[in-house]
Design an enzyme around this catalytic site. Structure first.
Site, PDB file in Angstrom:
ATOM      1  N   HIS A  44      29.963  -0.338 -38.363  1.00  0.00           N
ATOM      2  CA  HIS A  44      29.803  -1.713 -38.828  1.00  0.00           C
ATOM      3  C   HIS A  44      29.059  -1.712 -40.170  1.00  0.00           C
ATOM      4  O   HIS A  44      28.112  -0.956 -40.351  1.00  0.00           O
ATOM      5  CB  HIS A  44      29.015  -2.503 -37.773  1.00  0.00           C
ATOM      6  CG  HIS A  44      29.241  -3.982 -37.860  1.00  0.00           C
ATOM      7  ND1 HIS A  44      30.485  -4.559 -37.749  1.00  0.00           N
ATOM      8  CD2 HIS A  44      28.377  -5.007 -38.053  1.00  0.00           C
ATOM      9  CE1 HIS A  44      30.371  -5.861 -37.860  1.00  0.00           C
ATOM     10  NE2 HIS A  44      29.113  -6.158 -38.056  1.00  0.00           N
ATOM     11  N   HIS A  45      29.505  -2.537 -41.074  1.00  0.00           N
ATOM     12  CA  HIS A  45      28.926  -2.646 -42.427  1.00  0.00           C
ATOM     13  C   HIS A  45      29.165  -1.388 -43.272  1.00  0.00           C
ATOM     14  O   HIS A  45      28.543  -1.234 -44.326  1.00  0.00           O
ATOM     15  CB  HIS A  45      27.408  -2.914 -42.389  1.00  0.00           C
ATOM     16  CG  HIS A  45      27.022  -4.189 -41.716  1.00  0.00           C
ATOM     17  ND1 HIS A  45      27.665  -5.382 -41.945  1.00  0.00           N
ATOM     18  CD2 HIS A  45      26.029  -4.461 -40.834  1.00  0.00           C
ATOM     19  CE1 HIS A  45      27.080  -6.329 -41.219  1.00  0.00           C
ATOM     20  NE2 HIS A  45      26.108  -5.807 -40.533  1.00  0.00           N
ATOM     21  N   ASN A  92      21.390 -11.145 -46.011  1.00  0.00           N
ATOM     22  CA  ASN A  92      22.508 -12.089 -45.901  1.00  0.00           C
ATOM     23  C   ASN A  92      22.182 -13.266 -44.994  1.00  0.00           C
ATOM     24  O   ASN A  92      22.725 -14.362 -45.169  1.00  0.00           O
ATOM     25  CB  ASN A  92      23.774 -11.373 -45.418  1.00  0.00           C
ATOM     26  CG  ASN A  92      23.568 -10.610 -44.133  1.00  0.00           C
ATOM     27  OD1 ASN A  92      22.680  -9.749 -44.071  1.00  0.00           O
ATOM     28  ND2 ASN A  92      24.350 -10.901 -43.114  1.00  0.00           N
ATOM     29  N   HIS A  93      21.268 -13.079 -44.034  1.00  0.00           N
ATOM     30  CA  HIS A  93      20.913 -14.204 -43.150  1.00  0.00           C
ATOM     31  C   HIS A  93      19.956 -15.184 -43.823  1.00  0.00           C
ATOM     32  O   HIS A  93      19.541 -16.161 -43.203  1.00  0.00           O
ATOM     33  CB  HIS A  93      20.329 -13.690 -41.835  1.00  0.00           C
ATOM     34  CG  HIS A  93      21.379 -13.112 -40.938  1.00  0.00           C
ATOM     35  ND1 HIS A  93      22.181 -13.871 -40.123  1.00  0.00           N
ATOM     36  CD2 HIS A  93      21.804 -11.832 -40.773  1.00  0.00           C
ATOM     37  CE1 HIS A  93      23.032 -13.102 -39.467  1.00  0.00           C
ATOM     38  NE2 HIS A  93      22.821 -11.847 -39.843  1.00  0.00           N
ATOM     39  N   ASP A 130      15.363  -6.865 -40.541  1.00  0.00           N
ATOM     40  CA  ASP A 130      16.279  -7.554 -39.620  1.00  0.00           C
ATOM     41  C   ASP A 130      15.571  -7.914 -38.318  1.00  0.00           C
ATOM     42  O   ASP A 130      16.066  -7.615 -37.235  1.00  0.00           O
ATOM     43  CB  ASP A 130      17.509  -6.680 -39.354  1.00  0.00           C
ATOM     44  CG  ASP A 130      18.214  -6.281 -40.646  1.00  0.00           C
ATOM     45  OD1 ASP A 130      17.635  -5.515 -41.443  1.00  0.00           O
ATOM     46  OD2 ASP A 130      19.330  -6.757 -40.860  1.00  0.00           O
ATOM     47  N   ASP A 153      16.595 -10.229 -43.837  1.00  0.00           N
ATOM     48  CA  ASP A 153      17.022 -10.868 -42.584  1.00  0.00           C
ATOM     49  C   ASP A 153      15.789 -11.184 -41.727  1.00  0.00           C
ATOM     50  O   ASP A 153      15.351 -10.366 -40.917  1.00  0.00           O
ATOM     51  CB  ASP A 153      18.035 -10.014 -41.816  1.00  0.00           C
ATOM     52  CG  ASP A 153      19.419 -10.074 -42.444  1.00  0.00           C
ATOM     53  OD1 ASP A 153      19.594 -10.795 -43.439  1.00  0.00           O
ATOM     54  OD2 ASP A 153      20.323  -9.405 -41.910  1.00  0.00           O
ATOM     55  N   TYR A 196      17.021 -15.316 -38.583  1.00  0.00           N
ATOM     56  CA  TYR A 196      18.345 -15.468 -37.958  1.00  0.00           C
ATOM     57  C   TYR A 196      18.579 -16.895 -37.470  1.00  0.00           C
ATOM     58  O   TYR A 196      19.356 -17.135 -36.549  1.00  0.00           O
ATOM     59  CB  TYR A 196      18.558 -14.452 -36.833  1.00  0.00           C
ATOM     60  CG  TYR A 196      18.812 -13.052 -37.369  1.00  0.00           C
ATOM     61  CD1 TYR A 196      20.082 -12.515 -37.451  1.00  0.00           C
ATOM     62  CD2 TYR A 196      17.750 -12.285 -37.849  1.00  0.00           C
ATOM     63  CE1 TYR A 196      20.315 -11.254 -37.974  1.00  0.00           C
ATOM     64  CE2 TYR A 196      17.969 -11.023 -38.377  1.00  0.00           C
ATOM     65  CZ  TYR A 196      19.260 -10.515 -38.437  1.00  0.00           C
ATOM     66  OH  TYR A 196      19.484  -9.263 -38.962  1.00  0.00           O
ATOM     67  N   HIS A 226      20.015  -4.393 -42.830  1.00  0.00           N
ATOM     68  CA  HIS A 226      21.389  -4.846 -42.613  1.00  0.00           C
ATOM     69  C   HIS A 226      22.059  -4.166 -41.429  1.00  0.00           C
ATOM     70  O   HIS A 226      22.625  -4.834 -40.566  1.00  0.00           O
ATOM     71  CB  HIS A 226      22.199  -4.652 -43.895  1.00  0.00           C
ATOM     72  CG  HIS A 226      23.451  -5.472 -43.942  1.00  0.00           C
ATOM     73  ND1 HIS A 226      23.515  -6.792 -43.531  1.00  0.00           N
ATOM     74  CD2 HIS A 226      24.719  -5.163 -44.369  1.00  0.00           C
ATOM     75  CE1 HIS A 226      24.748  -7.249 -43.712  1.00  0.00           C
ATOM     76  NE2 HIS A 226      25.481  -6.289 -44.212  1.00  0.00           N
ATOM     77  N   VAL A 227      22.036  -2.851 -41.399  1.00  0.00           N
ATOM     78  CA  VAL A 227      22.610  -2.102 -40.286  1.00  0.00           C
ATOM     79  C   VAL A 227      21.566  -2.041 -39.182  1.00  0.00           C
ATOM     80  O   VAL A 227      20.450  -1.548 -39.405  1.00  0.00           O
ATOM     81  CB  VAL A 227      23.014  -0.687 -40.756  1.00  0.00           C
ATOM     82  CG1 VAL A 227      23.444   0.172 -39.582  1.00  0.00           C
ATOM     83  CG2 VAL A 227      24.123  -0.785 -41.792  1.00  0.00           C
ATOM     84  N   HIS A 228      21.910  -2.515 -38.008  1.00  0.00           N
ATOM     85  CA  HIS A 228      20.922  -2.649 -36.929  1.00  0.00           C
ATOM     86  C   HIS A 228      20.788  -1.330 -36.177  1.00  0.00           C
ATOM     87  O   HIS A 228      21.239  -1.171 -35.025  1.00  0.00           O
ATOM     88  CB  HIS A 228      21.309  -3.797 -35.989  1.00  0.00           C
ATOM     89  CG  HIS A 228      21.390  -5.109 -36.704  1.00  0.00           C
ATOM     90  ND1 HIS A 228      21.975  -6.234 -36.176  1.00  0.00           N
ATOM     91  CD2 HIS A 228      20.928  -5.477 -37.926  1.00  0.00           C
ATOM     92  CE1 HIS A 228      21.887  -7.228 -37.045  1.00  0.00           C
ATOM     93  NE2 HIS A 228      21.259  -6.791 -38.116  1.00  0.00           N
TER      94      HIS A 228
END
Ligand SMILES: [Fe+2]
Length: 471
Positions: free
Chosen positions: A331-332, A237-238, A171, A200, A203, A359-361
């Site tokens: 989140h997520h 997903n990005h 990410d 990711d 972005y 995914h999870v930042h």
């Protein structure tokens, strides 16, 4: 109220307090106390005129140079680059460090793609798969005065005790934090030899019309690392870039045009899921944004894939997937649940050593747990300690413009060994067939600080002993 009643109430309160304390003790591992200093705004992408996005000198000079593994065994490479205004030369000249006089050459394919009102440069991909193992190679692209030269090392031939060090980045994006993460990875004295990238990338989809110029800036930003060592790609997903409102209905179009993978070498039909061997590791890349249910191509491929891993040749079985199965950020949360239900049983059956996800930042490391006993009627739906299960490491903390995730499930679940919402990178340092050292390094302003580490004992060679946790 009588004094006897008071005493009873006090006793009940005391018991409740004790039970509460016990529950606290029984809950998960460590939630780091480090709190990253934050500004008031989300991190910004670096401006277009940043030095890290600089276009190389010369008319139509090759830019966004990147390499990844080019075959299944590791002695192949895919060299990719973009020329902005004309196809230019599609030739790669390459030679090993002992033989500049024996330059070889290979030809790249060239493609362009359109995304709404954006037209890409000329994207070159060149597969070379006749390299010697464990060798330094130089390569040149472009022509005349403006050619560019780079180098890389091929890995040793796969073998059970071949040491090898992987970087872990996810990410990433293109903010000032992204730049710190990449710099810290480059400066890490343990010296990562290849990056396992857990999805990711640029972005660019956060910009209006998914401004694909931000794919180009990202390519120039990371070139300083990925032109010299392979990054092993996972789709996030990005990368989907599915925007039917503007007529863009081909998922993963920019990603698949720009980032090739050696998927055919592992019998996959899609560049989004594939496997490679590298040194003592067998790496399976999954796509959680492609169909993965029973009977799908990815399912059928994975079923065969796990069967053909030879742990006496490549003891370390590693899975990369963008969406984590086990994390405890709000989140997520549970987004990976349907994939987990499908595949966790195979991870346990085949004794996967470690699963890296993004995914999870934020960062999180799990205990070795599994949750595969549920059969609708038996009620067995809680994670349990399982020495055949992988460690799940969530490392989507490269530093993108969506910022950190700080809200965590409370109390910390028992499957969570360590968690911290900071940006950073990881290193997996494989020593031999039994031992590997993983550490996670937070970006602590200008410094890279090792904030979590663990000795991993190989599941095939050392199961069922416990994972050693180093303070
Ligand atoms: Fe993501």
């Amino acid at each position: 109220m009588s004094s006897r009643s008071d005493l009873t109430i006090m006793r009940v309160c005391f018991i409740i307090f004790l039970l509460g304390a016990l529950v606290e003790l029984c809950d998960g591992g460590i939630t780091s106390e480090y709190v990253r200093a934050r500004g008031s705004d989300l991190p910004d992408d670096m401006p277009l005129d940043s030095d890290v996005f600089k276009v190389p000198p010369g008319p139509n000079a090759p830019q966004q140079v990147h390499i990844t593994q080019g075959n299944h065994e590791g002695n192949g490479v895919i060299i990719s680059w973009v020329t902005p205004s004309a196809p230019g030369s599609n030739t790669v000249r390459y030679w090993n460090e002992n033989g500049e006089s024996k330059k070889k050459q290979a030809e790249a394919t060239i493609n362009i793609y359109r995304f709404y009102n954006y037209t890409s440069g000329y994207i070159h991909h060149c597969v070379i798969d006749d390299l010697e193992f464990d060798m330094k190679y130089y390569y040149e692209i472009g022509c005349g005065k403006w050619h560019r030269r780079f180098w890389f090392f091929t890995p040793p031939k796969p073998g059970p005790d071949v040491p090898y060090t992987f970087g872990l980045i996810g990410d990433l994006g293109q903010t000032y934090d992204s730049n710190r993460t990449l710099s810290h990875y480059e400066m890490n004295p343990r010296k990562g030899q290849a990056v396992l990238f857990v999805g990711d990338l640029s972005y660019a989809d956060r910009y209006p019309l998914h401004d694909n110029n931000r794919w180009d800036t990202w390519g120039r930003f990371v070139e300083r690392s990925v032109a010299y060592q392979p990054w092993i790609w996972t789709a996030g997903n990005h990368e989907i870039d599915f925007v039917p409102d503007i007529g863009e209905t081909e998922p993963f179009k920019p990603y698949k045009n720009r980032y090739h993978t050696p998927y055919k070498a592992s019998g996959s039909i899609s560049p989004l899921w594939y496997s490679i061997k590298r040194a003592s590791a067998y790496i399976i890349v999954m796509s959680c944004y492609s169909s993965y249910g029973i009977y799908t191509p990815q399912y059928k491929w994975l079923a065969k894939e796990f069967e053909r891993v030879n742990r006496t040749e490549t003891p370390w079985l590693i899975v990369l997937i963008h969406c984590p199965f086990y994390h405890s950020y709000v989140h997520h949360y549970m987004e990976g649940e349907t994939v987990r239900v499908m595949y966790e049983q195979w991870f346990v059956k085949y004794k996967v050593d470690v699963v890296f996800a993004g995914h999870v930042h934020a960062y999180e490391r799990s205990e070795r747990v599994s949750n595969i006993a549920y059969n609708i009627v038996n009620g067995l739906c809680e994670p349990i300690s399982d020495e055949s299960a992988p460690v799940y490491i969530t490392i989507g903390d490269g530093g993108n413009s969506e910022g950190l995730l700080t809200d965590m499930m409370q109390p910390q679940p028992s499957y969570s060994a360590f968690r911290e919402p900071s940006f950073g990178h990881g290193l997996l340092d494989i020593k031999n067939r039994t031992h590997a050292y993983f550490n996670w390094n937070r970006n602590q302003d200008g410094y890279s600080v090792e904030a979590d580490s663990v000795w991993l004992l190989n599941r095939f060679w050392r199961a069922p002993e416990k994972t050693l946790v180093v303070a």
